[in-house]
Scaffold this motif. Structure first.
Motif, PDB file in Angstrom:
ATOM      1  N   ALA A 121       0.837  -1.203   0.000  1.00 34.60           N
ATOM      2  CA  ALA A 121       0.000   0.000   0.000  1.00 34.60           C
ATOM      3  C   ALA A 121       0.869   1.249   0.000  1.00 34.60           C
ATOM      4  O   ALA A 121       0.537   2.257  -0.645  1.00 34.60           O
ATOM      5  N   MET A 122       1.981   1.203   0.715  1.00 31.89           N
ATOM      6  CA  MET A 122       2.894   2.339   0.754  1.00 31.89           C
ATOM      7  C   MET A 122       3.506   2.595  -0.623  1.00 31.89           C
ATOM      8  O   MET A 122       3.603   3.741  -1.080  1.00 31.89           O
ATOM      9  N   ARG A 127       3.814   5.825  -5.680  1.00 33.08           N
ATOM     10  CA  ARG A 127       3.773   5.853  -7.142  1.00 33.08           C
ATOM     11  C   ARG A 127       2.614   6.708  -7.650  1.00 33.08           C
ATOM     12  O   ARG A 127       2.717   7.335  -8.715  1.00 33.08           O
ATOM     13  N   ALA A 128       1.514   6.737  -6.908  1.00 35.13           N
ATOM     14  CA  ALA A 128       0.337   7.497  -7.329  1.00 35.13           C
ATOM     15  C   ALA A 128       0.609   8.992  -7.415  1.00 35.13           C
ATOM     16  O   ALA A 128      -0.057   9.703  -8.170  1.00 35.13           O
ATOM     17  N   VAL A 129       1.587   9.474  -6.651  1.00 31.89           N
ATOM     18  CA  VAL A 129       1.929  10.898  -6.697  1.00 31.89           C
ATOM     19  C   VAL A 129       3.238  11.137  -7.449  1.00 31.89           C
ATOM     20  O   VAL A 129       3.811  12.226  -7.384  1.00 31.89           O
ATOM     21  N   GLY A 130       3.700  10.128  -8.165  1.00 26.25           N
ATOM     22  CA  GLY A 130       4.864  10.297  -9.011  1.00 26.25           C
ATOM     23  C   GLY A 130       6.204  10.131  -8.328  1.00 26.25           C
ATOM     24  O   GLY A 130       7.239  10.510  -8.896  1.00 26.25           O
ATOM     25  N   ILE A 131       6.211   9.564  -7.125  1.00 24.17           N
ATOM     26  CA  ILE A 131       7.469   9.322  -6.414  1.00 24.17           C
ATOM     27  C   ILE A 131       7.868   7.864  -6.620  1.00 24.17           C
ATOM     28  O   ILE A 131       7.093   6.965  -6.296  1.00 24.17           O
ATOM     29  N   PRO A 132       9.050   7.593  -7.178  1.00 19.24           N
ATOM     30  CA  PRO A 132       9.444   6.208  -7.459  1.00 19.24           C
ATOM     31  C   PRO A 132       9.588   5.401  -6.172  1.00 19.24           C
ATOM     32  O   PRO A 132      10.184   5.865  -5.201  1.00 19.24           O
ATOM     33  N   ALA A 133       9.027   4.202  -6.188  1.00 12.75           N
ATOM     34  CA  ALA A 133       9.044   3.349  -4.996  1.00 12.75           C
ATOM     35  C   ALA A 133       8.895   1.894  -5.411  1.00 12.75           C
ATOM     36  O   ALA A 133       8.352   1.589  -6.471  1.00 12.75           O
ATOM     37  N   ALA A 178      29.817  10.123  -6.359  1.00 13.09           N
ATOM     38  CA  ALA A 178      29.358   8.924  -7.071  1.00 13.09           C
ATOM     39  C   ALA A 178      28.709   9.315  -8.389  1.00 13.09           C
ATOM     40  O   ALA A 178      27.528   9.072  -8.615  1.00 13.09           O
ATOM     41  N   PRO A 179      29.473   9.939  -9.289  1.00 16.19           N
ATOM     42  CA  PRO A 179      28.909  10.371 -10.577  1.00 16.19           C
ATOM     43  C   PRO A 179      28.230   9.218 -11.310  1.00 16.19           C
ATOM     44  O   PRO A 179      28.764   8.113 -11.381  1.00 16.19           O
ATOM     45  N   GLY A 180      27.044   9.499 -11.822  1.00 13.64           N
ATOM     46  CA  GLY A 180      26.299   8.483 -12.549  1.00 13.64           C
ATOM     47  C   GLY A 180      25.354   7.668 -11.698  1.00 13.64           C
ATOM     48  O   GLY A 180      24.487   6.963 -12.223  1.00 13.64           O
ATOM     49  N   GLN A 181      25.500   7.753 -10.378  1.00  8.03           N
ATOM     50  CA  GLN A 181      24.601   7.017  -9.490  1.00  8.03           C
ATOM     51  C   GLN A 181      23.242   7.716  -9.425  1.00  8.03           C
ATOM     52  O   GLN A 181      23.158   8.945  -9.491  1.00  8.03           O
ATOM     53  N   PRO A 182      22.165   6.957  -9.293  1.00  2.00           N
ATOM     54  CA  PRO A 182      20.838   7.571  -9.193  1.00  2.00           C
ATOM     55  C   PRO A 182      20.687   8.360  -7.899  1.00  2.00           C
ATOM     56  O   PRO A 182      21.369   8.095  -6.906  1.00  2.00           O
ATOM     57  N   SER A 183      19.777   9.334  -7.928  1.00  2.00           N
ATOM     58  CA  SER A 183      19.557  10.178  -6.756  1.00  2.00           C
ATOM     59  C   SER A 183      18.152  10.758  -6.807  1.00  2.00           C
ATOM     60  O   SER A 183      17.493  10.738  -7.853  1.00  2.00           O
ATOM     61  N   LEU A 184      17.706  11.289  -5.669  1.00  2.00           N
ATOM     62  CA  LEU A 184      16.435  12.003  -5.585  1.00  2.00           C
ATOM     63  C   LEU A 184      16.628  13.248  -4.739  1.00  2.00           C
ATOM     64  O   LEU A 184      17.376  13.233  -3.756  1.00  2.00           O
ATOM     65  N   ALA A 185      15.940  14.325  -5.088  1.00  2.00           N
ATOM     66  CA  ALA A 185      16.050  15.578  -4.357  1.00  2.00           C
ATOM     67  C   ALA A 185      15.527  15.423  -2.933  1.00  2.00           C
ATOM     68  O   ALA A 185      14.623  14.625  -2.659  1.00  2.00           O
ATOM     69  N   LEU A 186      16.086  16.195  -2.021  1.00  2.00           N
ATOM     70  CA  LEU A 186      15.715  16.115  -0.613  1.00  2.00           C
ATOM     71  C   LEU A 186      14.215  16.332  -0.410  1.00  2.00           C
ATOM     72  O   LEU A 186      13.584  15.637   0.391  1.00  2.00           O
ATOM     73  N   GLU A 187      13.646  17.302  -1.114  1.00  2.36           N
ATOM     74  CA  GLU A 187      12.223  17.594  -0.951  1.00  2.36           C
ATOM     75  C   GLU A 187      11.362  16.396  -1.353  1.00  2.36           C
ATOM     76  O   GLU A 187      10.334  16.123  -0.727  1.00  2.36           O
ATOM     77  N   ILE A 188      11.789  15.670  -2.374  1.00  5.88           N
ATOM     78  CA  ILE A 188      11.053  14.477  -2.803  1.00  5.88           C
ATOM     79  C   ILE A 188      11.180  13.378  -1.766  1.00  5.88           C
ATOM     80  O   ILE A 188      10.196  12.692  -1.438  1.00  5.88           O
ATOM     81  N   ILE A 195       4.410  10.660   3.044  1.00  6.67           N
ATOM     82  CA  ILE A 195       3.311   9.900   2.447  1.00  6.67           C
ATOM     83  C   ILE A 195       3.378   8.435   2.875  1.00  6.67           C
ATOM     84  O   ILE A 195       2.346   7.814   3.180  1.00  6.67           O
ATOM     85  N   ALA A 196       4.579   7.881   2.914  1.00  3.77           N
ATOM     86  CA  ALA A 196       4.730   6.490   3.336  1.00  3.77           C
ATOM     87  C   ALA A 196       4.260   6.298   4.771  1.00  3.77           C
ATOM     88  O   ALA A 196       3.540   5.337   5.087  1.00  3.77           O
ATOM     89  N   ALA A 197       4.649   7.213   5.652  1.00  3.22           N
ATOM     90  CA  ALA A 197       4.244   7.110   7.055  1.00  3.22           C
ATOM     91  C   ALA A 197       2.740   7.298   7.201  1.00  3.22           C
ATOM     92  O   ALA A 197       2.079   6.568   7.961  1.00  3.22           O
ATOM     93  N   LEU A 198       2.182   8.265   6.492  1.00  3.18           N
ATOM     94  CA  LEU A 198       0.741   8.509   6.561  1.00  3.18           C
ATOM     95  C   LEU A 198      -0.043   7.311   6.055  1.00  3.18           C
ATOM     96  O   LEU A 198      -1.042   6.901   6.662  1.00  3.18           O
ATOM     97  N   THR A 199       0.406   6.738   4.950  1.00  2.86           N
ATOM     98  CA  THR A 199      -0.264   5.562   4.399  1.00  2.86           C
ATOM     99  C   THR A 199      -0.187   4.389   5.362  1.00  2.86           C
ATOM    100  O   THR A 199      -1.181   3.675   5.580  1.00  2.86           O
TER     101      THR A 199
END
Length: 215
Positions: A121-122, A127-133, A178-188, A195-199
């Motif tokens: 469910a989390m 994913r429903a709000v566009g955050i990869p999980a 770590a150039p080339g490694q995947p990342s996500l912005a802090l705000e995301i 959202i995960a905790a709320l869910t």
């Protein structure tokens, strides 16, 4: 006021920041409902005292739900962990210079514990709000897994639900070390964890949908 305990780790492996803590600390005091709020605390990245620190936090705050968060270099999404295993097998030394090999997290403890969070469910909510999980089948064998196992072990006989989430690098970390490694912005990351905790808080029965892997 009921509480949800979120923990993140201090920096490790010669880095100066750890996105798990940077994201978690932004959520300290966040309300998930009229009578529930997040408490955010930092854990040491050390086998010798991370578990003891976690147990102290559980005793002090007596949360109604607890989620530990850690960094997983190389991952590209919020990885909701399914299982913690009773083994320490460190690829690198921890922040105290310790590097246990093939030692149990809890001598005589069960081989593994499953998350008691609604992990699928989390993932769907993120994913429903566009955050990869995704659902992850391994939390590794470093301090993250040790804390995950210790958390599940401490709460095994309680009604408190708990689990672990891994997060990727921040963009500035990847660019610097770590150039080339995947990342996500802090705000995301922070919004994803909220959202995960709320869910998790609002979902008592998990979804029955695929979250497995072929290999």
């Amino acid at each position: 006021m009921r509480t949800v305990l979120l923990t993140g780790f201090e920096p490790f492996d010669q880095d100066t920041i750890n996105p798990s803590w940077e994201a978690v600390r932004l959520l300290d005091g966040t309300q998930l409902g009229d009578d529930v709020r997040i408490i955010a605390r930092q854990l040491p990245c050390a086998f010798a005292n991370a578990g003891a620190c976690l147990n102290e936090l559980l005793a002090e705050h007596r949360p109604q739900m607890a989620i530990a968060i850690g960094l997983a270099p190389g991952r590209s999404d919020l990885s909701i962990e399914r299982v913690a295993i009773n083994i320490n097998d460190a690829r690198i030394p921890d922040n105290l210079g310790h590097q246990p090999i093939d030692s149990p997290v809890v001598p005589g403890g069960p081989a593994a514990y499953f998350s008691t969070l609604p992990i699928k469910a989390m993932v769907r909510a993120l994913r429903a709000v566009g955050i990869p999980a995704s659902v992850s089948q391994t939390a590794g064998t470093f301090v993250c897994n040790q804390v995950f196992y210790s958390l599940q072990h401490a709460l095994a006989d309680s009604a408190v639900r708990s689990g672990f989430i891994h997060v990727p690098y921040l963009p500035e970390q990847a660019a610097r070390s770590a150039p080339g490694q995947p990342s996500l912005a802090l705000e995301i990351l922070a919004e994803g964890l909220r959202i995960a905790a709320l869910t998790a808080w609002n979902t008592q029965v998990d979804l029955a949908e695929t979250g497995g892997q072929v290999s």
